[in-house]
Design a protein around this motif. Structure first.
Motif, PDB file in Angstrom:
ATOM      1  N   ARG A  64      31.198  42.455  37.084  1.00 37.73           N
ATOM      2  CA  ARG A  64      30.742  44.107  37.232  1.00 37.73           C
ATOM      3  C   ARG A  64      31.208  44.108  38.901  1.00 37.73           C
ATOM      4  N   GLU A  65      31.680  44.826  39.873  1.00 37.38           N
ATOM      5  CA  GLU A  65      32.075  45.197  41.208  1.00 37.38           C
ATOM      6  C   GLU A  65      31.152  44.593  41.387  1.00 37.38           C
ATOM      7  N   TYR A  66      31.384  44.027  42.466  1.00 35.22           N
ATOM      8  CA  TYR A  66      30.324  43.689  43.809  1.00 35.22           C
ATOM      9  C   TYR A  66      31.245  43.482  44.675  1.00 35.22           C
ATOM     10  N   PRO A  68      34.798  43.660  47.708  1.00 39.93           N
ATOM     11  CA  PRO A  68      36.071  44.857  47.666  1.00 39.93           C
ATOM     12  C   PRO A  68      37.220  43.849  47.137  1.00 39.93           C
ATOM     13  N   PHE A  72      38.257  43.228  39.540  1.00 38.49           N
ATOM     14  CA  PHE A  72      37.405  43.729  38.619  1.00 38.49           C
ATOM     15  C   PHE A  72      37.430  44.489  37.644  1.00 38.49           C
ATOM     16  N   ASP A 102      31.810  36.980  40.304  1.00 28.18           N
ATOM     17  CA  ASP A 102      33.073  37.401  40.285  1.00 28.18           C
ATOM     18  C   ASP A 102      33.797  36.789  39.212  1.00 28.18           C
TER      19      ASP A 102
END
Length: 281
Positions: A64-66, A68, A72, A102
């Motif tokens: 999941r996005e964490y 930038p 993702f 990631d």
């Protein structure tokens, strides 16, 4: 009487196709292991979905996005993967190289396993322990979670759904990440061999014990930083001898510049930068 025998003859001709001798019926075509087209689809960062025939492997695709600067899975794709919507409902095997966010998220992996009772996971103690700690419904998936012992320069074998895996104990690289259990994988099915390195350190010592140049690698998924110089490209060719090279782990912001540079430093390589782009081999 002649009319009677003519009628019988006509009837026998009509029935002939249904009464053919077994020797006259063409034998069904046997599917050879190499007949299936292997398709690789880019999920995000180092995440790839590999399909051949009716078998599918997902590596590093459930995160999941964490941050930038990494690629993702966007929200729609992430939801489809976690809730096992088509075409992600037939994944047989989930592999995770290492615990960095990631590459892995406990909730994403746990939800896919919960919603896809045919799938199994194989990964390191660090991944399994994190999943057990953080996924509240772990008891529902525990029977399909497989621990693989990670030791540097040692390998572990695993198989599921006629898919064979060599899990390679590799160093992540740098003293800061010396605690990370990073697995590389050689995945073999339907006559193809694919190599995925995770975030393995680019040193000959890291790979020496595995003799990967002799493994007959068809497709190698390589961290893009290996491919940014002619020296790094030569390292990939000498260590792995792959028929195809795909660079991964490329930041979306750098996608164009990195791809352009790799065309110069390692022209035999391609890159994955667009979510859900696919290649066939």
């Amino acid at each position: 009487m002649k009319l009677f025998f003519r009628s019988i003859a006509l009837l026998l001709l009509l029935l002939a196709p249904f009464c053919a001798n077994d020797n006259d019926v063409p034998a069904p075509q046997k599917t050879q292991p190499g007949d299936s087209r292997l398709t690789v689809t880019y999920i995000a960062n180092e995440g790839v979905l590999i399909k051949s025939g009716n078998k599918q492997v997902l590596i590093d695709g459930l995160h999941r996005e964490y941050k930038p600067d990494y690629a993702f899975p966007p929200p729609g794709l992430r939801k489809s993967l976690e809730s096992v919507e088509s075409p992600y409902h037939k994944i047989d095997l989930i592999l995770v190289s290492h615990i960095h966010l990631d590459h892995f998220h406990s909730e994403s992996v746990g939800l896919h396993l919960k919603n896809n009772p045919a799938a199994v996971l194989a990964s390191s103690d660090q991944i399994v322990d994190a999943l057990k700690k953080d996924f509240k419904e772990y008891s529902k998936i525990e029977s399909r979670v497989n621990r693989l012992k990670h030791e540097w320069q040692k390998e572990v074998y695993f198989g599921a759904a006629d898919i064979r895996v060599r899990a390679l104990g590799l160093s992540h690289g740098s003293a800061h990440f010396s605690w990370i259990q990073n697995f590389g994988h050689v995945i073999e099915f339907d006559g193809k061999k694919l190599l995925h390195l995770g975030d393995a350190d680019m040193t000959a010592e890291n790979f020496a014990s595995f003799r990967l140049a002799e493994a007959g690698i068809d497709v190698a998924f390589i961290p893009y930083c290996y491919l940014l110089s002619a020296r790094g490209c030569a390292f990939v060719q000498s260590q792995f001898k792959p028929k195809q090279i795909i660079g991964l782990h490329i930041s979306p912001a750098d996608a164009d510049s990195v791809t352009t540079r790799i065309k110069t430093t390692c022209p035999e390589a391609t890159t994955f930068t667009k979510i859900l782009e696919s290649r066939e081999y």
